[in-house]
Motif scaffolding. Structure first.
Motif, PDB file in Angstrom:
ATOM      1  N   VAL A 105       1.210  -0.943   0.071  1.00  0.00           N
ATOM      2  CA  VAL A 105       0.153   0.045  -0.267  1.00  0.00           C
ATOM      3  C   VAL A 105       0.741   1.207  -0.312  1.00  0.00           C
ATOM      4  N   GLY A 106       0.425   2.219  -0.290  1.00  0.00           N
ATOM      5  CA  GLY A 106       1.145   3.353  -0.144  1.00  0.00           C
ATOM      6  C   GLY A 106       1.818   3.587  -1.883  1.00  0.00           C
ATOM      7  N   ASP A 107       2.709   5.017  -2.181  1.00  0.00           N
ATOM      8  CA  ASP A 107       3.565   4.807  -2.884  1.00  0.00           C
ATOM      9  C   ASP A 107       4.695   4.115  -3.162  1.00  0.00           C
ATOM     10  N   ALA A 108       4.856   3.881  -4.313  1.00  0.00           N
ATOM     11  CA  ALA A 108       6.029   2.399  -4.600  1.00  0.00           C
ATOM     12  C   ALA A 108       7.625   2.996  -4.016  1.00  0.00           C
ATOM     13  N   GLY A 109       7.932   2.985  -3.448  1.00  0.00           N
ATOM     14  CA  GLY A 109       9.230   3.324  -2.589  1.00  0.00           C
ATOM     15  C   GLY A 109       9.439   4.846  -2.217  1.00  0.00           C
ATOM     16  N   SER A 110       7.750   5.078  -1.287  1.00  0.00           N
ATOM     17  CA  SER A 110       7.617   5.658  -0.631  1.00  0.00           C
ATOM     18  C   SER A 110       7.741   5.038   0.733  1.00  0.00           C
ATOM     19  N   ASP A 111       7.275   4.415   0.943  1.00  0.00           N
ATOM     20  CA  ASP A 111       7.261   3.626   2.489  1.00  0.00           C
ATOM     21  C   ASP A 111       6.458   4.608   3.340  1.00  0.00           C
ATOM     22  N   ASN A 112       5.488   4.534   2.274  1.00  0.00           N
ATOM     23  CA  ASN A 112       3.605   5.963   3.368  1.00  0.00           C
ATOM     24  C   ASN A 112       2.509   5.385   2.789  1.00  0.00           C
ATOM     25  N   GLY A 113       2.658   4.061   3.317  1.00  0.00           N
ATOM     26  CA  GLY A 113       1.180   3.395   3.351  1.00  0.00           C
ATOM     27  C   GLY A 113       0.388   2.863   4.324  1.00  0.00           C
ATOM     28  N   VAL A 114      -0.702   2.693   5.318  1.00  0.00           N
ATOM     29  CA  VAL A 114      -1.587   2.684   6.079  1.00  0.00           C
ATOM     30  C   VAL A 114      -2.783   1.552   4.920  1.00  0.00           C
ATOM     31  N   LEU A 115      -2.342   0.769   5.810  1.00  0.00           N
ATOM     32  CA  LEU A 115      -3.401  -0.408   5.609  1.00  0.00           C
ATOM     33  C   LEU A 115      -4.200  -0.804   6.909  1.00  0.00           C
ATOM     34  N   VAL A 116      -5.226  -0.941   6.695  1.00  0.00           N
ATOM     35  CA  VAL A 116      -6.418  -0.895   7.791  1.00  0.00           C
ATOM     36  C   VAL A 116      -7.178  -1.988   7.543  1.00  0.00           C
ATOM     37  N   VAL A 117      -6.670  -2.953   8.555  1.00  0.00           N
ATOM     38  CA  VAL A 117      -7.266  -4.396   8.568  1.00  0.00           C
ATOM     39  C   VAL A 117      -8.820  -4.548   9.322  1.00  0.00           C
TER      40      VAL A 117
END
Length: 150
Positions: free
Chosen positions: A9-21
């Protein structure tokens, strides 16, 4: 649980994802955030979103609303703001305070009524004792002590 399609999740290579499980079958709610997001959206904030938004919504089976509100709160936290708090319920406070006040007044009234009743009984007993023994002479202090300790 499976990973989302595309592997992240998030932008590729940006390490900026948030995953709601939200695994309803397992009754599991979690929010996972990438390392690059933790500066703006901490694990404690994620836990608050789960406890304050997702948990109650999913308990009431309001899944879509819970997810929508959770995403909104995540954006609020990520922007460095605090989500709006529930306004203080002054009406409920008034009812509770009024109810407590009423109980206090009723207890005070009951105590006063009981003291008057006891004093009346003590005075009647003293009058009956004087009728039985006209020679009985009690001081005011003795009368007061009998009323008090009767």
């Amino acid at each position: 649980m499976r990973s989302p399609p595309g592997g992240g999740v998030g932008d590729a290579g940006s390490d900026n994802g948030v995953l709601v499980v939200a695994a309803t079958a397992d009754r599991e709610l979690r929010i996972e955030s990438a390392d690059g997001v933790r500066e703006r959206f901490s694990d404690d904030e994620a836990e608050r979103v789960v406890e304050d938004v997702l948990g109650p919504a999913f308990a009431d089976e309001r899944y879509a609303q819970g997810l929508r509100e959770a995403v909104e709160q995540i954006y609020v936290y990520a922007q460095g703001e605090e989500p709006p708090q529930e306004p203080f319920d002054w009406v409920l406070f008034g009812w509770v305070g009024g109810g407590f006040g009423l109980v206090v007044v009723l207890v005070a009234w009951w105590i006063a009524a009981d003291l008057r009743r006891r004093r009346r009984i003590a005075d009647e007993e003293l009058r009956a004792a004087r009728r039985r023994d006209p020679e009985l002479r009690l001081t005011e202090e003795q009368h007061a002590a009998y009323r008090k300790y009767r």
